[in-house]
Design a protein around this motif. Structure first.
Motif: not given
Lengths: 325, 325, 325
Positions: C68-71, C73-75, C77-78, C282-283, C304-305, C308
């Motif tokens: 798992p990795s939200t950051r 993965r979401l980065s 995908e976005a 992070l996290p 984070a910015q 992406i």
């Protein structure tokens, strides 16, 4: 959108409505005029239910579900995609950094860089408000704690308005778990903007919270409390059923007893008004007999349809694209 | 699509084929003519394998997986997105309202409001049929119970047709768990529309179910049963391997024994026909030695490619957009 | 993109840069010139942060997260969606065929048929390299084993470059778990392409691995080791904090002791250089006091910015679409 309003009654009383970039944290964030405008936009969205538009093309929604919820999550994601946008996110906290101990604050600080709007479901009371304080992006509360589920209240009220023609003058009965169910809390506050009478039907241990009753009283919403569905059936215009969860009862026997009393059947419905409608936020377990699905009073599956169009309206308004509709 | 058919042999024998808005619940829902048409459309889709088109732009698919399945789920979602559409859904029941006790019926009643087509994987026998009875939307069975996995049969048959030129006249051997494996059940019914000979190779406890054997007999599909791969190897044109699951055996020793007997190796393949092809629905565990991957007989990774183009064809036909291709 | 390069210093020293269809497995896969070019493209991507473009329209990314990795993965995908593309995949191995025992090799053989680029997070050392050997598609390593997380190094280096103007000449301190943290390993290799001095601050048991220290030495990167943040604070231009995980310590008491020593507070920061910046992949859990968030040294949310936009640049370059930007 503003064009088609010309054909309807002016909802603004001369004041310009501005939804752009606003958060939607509680149903009381919207005035009655604003709700009425959103309902008109929802009427309009009906035509795009199976026929996407491109007004949110290139826009991204974060769909952050720290509690599982198929219905609300799929409804928001479908709404965003029907409008030409897209979504990223997670469906439960196990797949998120949250499981590594990250705070909600840090998650929002991260995700605000990736998207244009944040839809948040979180078990903590006030979580959506915290998120909104952190980020400049609009935050939509998709259910927080036990008290607030405003987009559900939107679709519930829209269902009532659309099926009955208007909300004013109706008697709305809420049945089941009125203590822990966040949908009934948001709906009660939403209805307090209208001239309705509220009839609350619940077991003693699941009564509406006193602080909410006090709020409703201050908002001049007449409220009566009952213990059995039979007591309200012949009077109610709307019967709003909710799920009673076993885990709320320390004694399994008490749960079994309550369950049988708070179960809606076609037989019970025989004493209902002809145009009374049965709603339920769903999922239901067995508080509505499946035979009721075919009953002319039932509207709970239609609610899901109204759920997507009200969320399409909400997203369109927050992105300020209604004029392009 | 109809245009490019002009260059091919007419598949319809003069009858207009109509796939629009149809469910796809069982492989037998399609006639041989319809299968052939779908295979021609699949041929055509090959050119869009890494090059999306826009025929399903604005359309939404629900991808409801009540059982985990990377392969089938990703294949359907990729097919939809390659055609310009999009998908919402869930990858396993834990993230759905199903985990709260919601019935499949209620889930379908909800989701039919959000999308244009429903792709369903569910452990219960007949689940796809139930879903199709509830909703007016087309339902595609992505695997239900132990008996039906028709989109897998489509891609299996397409692989055979494309790699061998045609299906008629071939000897197809199925190896492994013929009792619980839904892919072999759907494939057997699908092949019964063609002139093939079926050779079934399995341990005694995992034989093809008698009621299916009876059906195949009534459909005039010649079937022979065997116990060892060696018995069919020199004759088979297609060797369809399947996974044998440990949990099917009460005795771990018996499982170990079976596992070693039903394992395909390059050495075994030496006695195969030159143009015999090895298929497997995947995932495999160890029933195919990884050294077989490089063997010229192996086609199981190519199946995945054929999986996406047959699913693109299926979705196109169900949406009635083949003429725009 | 090539056009806007005309306004900048030539990054290529006359050699044409070619990123098209390349894998990105380790930060050392890129030369310094290539990194600089990617950073320029990233600068350019800033304008599309909340404003999608269509350069990857019709392209599909596989987002395969075996951890798992939200950051991350979401980065990714976005980034893909901001560029007009789309993604399929899974967020954790439980929802994948991997849980049925499928190998990574077979998963890659499957998914390469569905998409145009593969983004892989996997716990095994060398997993991304294995994937890249199997498929002709470009593979991006989104974190493998304990050694490599090159896209994180990209964004870390871009953050340093953008916040400080350049990387050369800086003193970079890395604090915390330098043994198991893959971000510090990739970052150290990345920085070895620049003229920086590395200051490593960690408890004895979590020191940087000897083989990495040897590599850095061969790459002429000056490295010094320390035990306390205070020892580097007045000198460092970058303070790169990392998470120290409880499970690394056999003795809970030792963990508690380490945790309190390696915690960054506003008080500690008083002795830092004025333009020193604090980073963190992070996290975070509690290794940075939340009060530091408001401190002018803090840049970890800005990372984070930058995450992406560097990923948008990376994807654009790999797809060879920079000239369309």
């Amino acid at each position: 959108m503003r064009r088609f309003l010309a054909d309807s009654q002016p909802a603004t009383h001369g004041l310009p409505l501005d939804f752009k970039d606003r958060d939607f944290l509680d149903i009381t964030d919207f005035s009655r005029d604003e709700l009425e405008h959103l309902f008109l936009v929802s009427d309009h969205m009906t035509r795009y239910l199976h026929n996407s538009i491109e007004t949110l093309h290139g826009k991204l929604m974060a769909s952050l579900f720290f509690e599982p919820s198929t219905r609300t999550r799929l409804s928001f994601e479908a709404a965003m995609k029907r409008l030409g946008g897209d979504a990223i996110g997670f469906a439960d906290p196990a797949g998120s950094s949250y499981s590594k101990g990250e705070t909600l604050v840090d998650t929002i600080h991260m995700v605000e860089n990736y998207v244009d709007v944040i839809v948040l479901r979180h078990p903590a009371e006030g979580s959506a408000k915290i998120a909104a304080q952190i980020t400049d992006l609009p935050v939509i509360n998709a259910g927080s704690g036990a008290l607030s589920h405003p987009s559900q209240a939107l679709l519930d009220m829209y269902t009532i308005r659309r099926e009955h023609g208007s909300i004013d003058g109706l008697k709305v009965a809420m049945v089941g778990d009125l203590k822990y169910g966040r949908t009934v809390h948001s709906l009660a506050y939403g209805l307090s903007l209208y001239k309705v009478k509220l009839m609350l039907v619940s077991p003693e241990t699941l009564r509406m919270r006193p602080e909410i009753l006090e709020d409703l009283d201050q908002r001049n919403l007449p409220v009566e409390q009952f213990s059995r569905i039979e007591e309200v059936l012949s009077e109610a215009d709307v019967l709003y059923m909710t799920r009673i969860q076993k885990e709320r009862f320390p004694d399994p026997l008490e749960f079994e007893q309550v369950r049988s009393v708070y179960k809606l059947t076609p037989e019970l419905l025989e004493s209902a008004k002809k145009d009374m409608i049965v709603l339920h936020p769903l999922p239901r377990i067995d508080e509505i007999d499946p035979r009721v699905d075919e009953d002319p009073h039932s509207r709970y599956f239609k609610q899901a349809q109204y759920g997507i169009i009200t969320r399409m309206a909400l997203l369109s308004l927050i992105f300020g694209v209604e004029e392009k509709v």
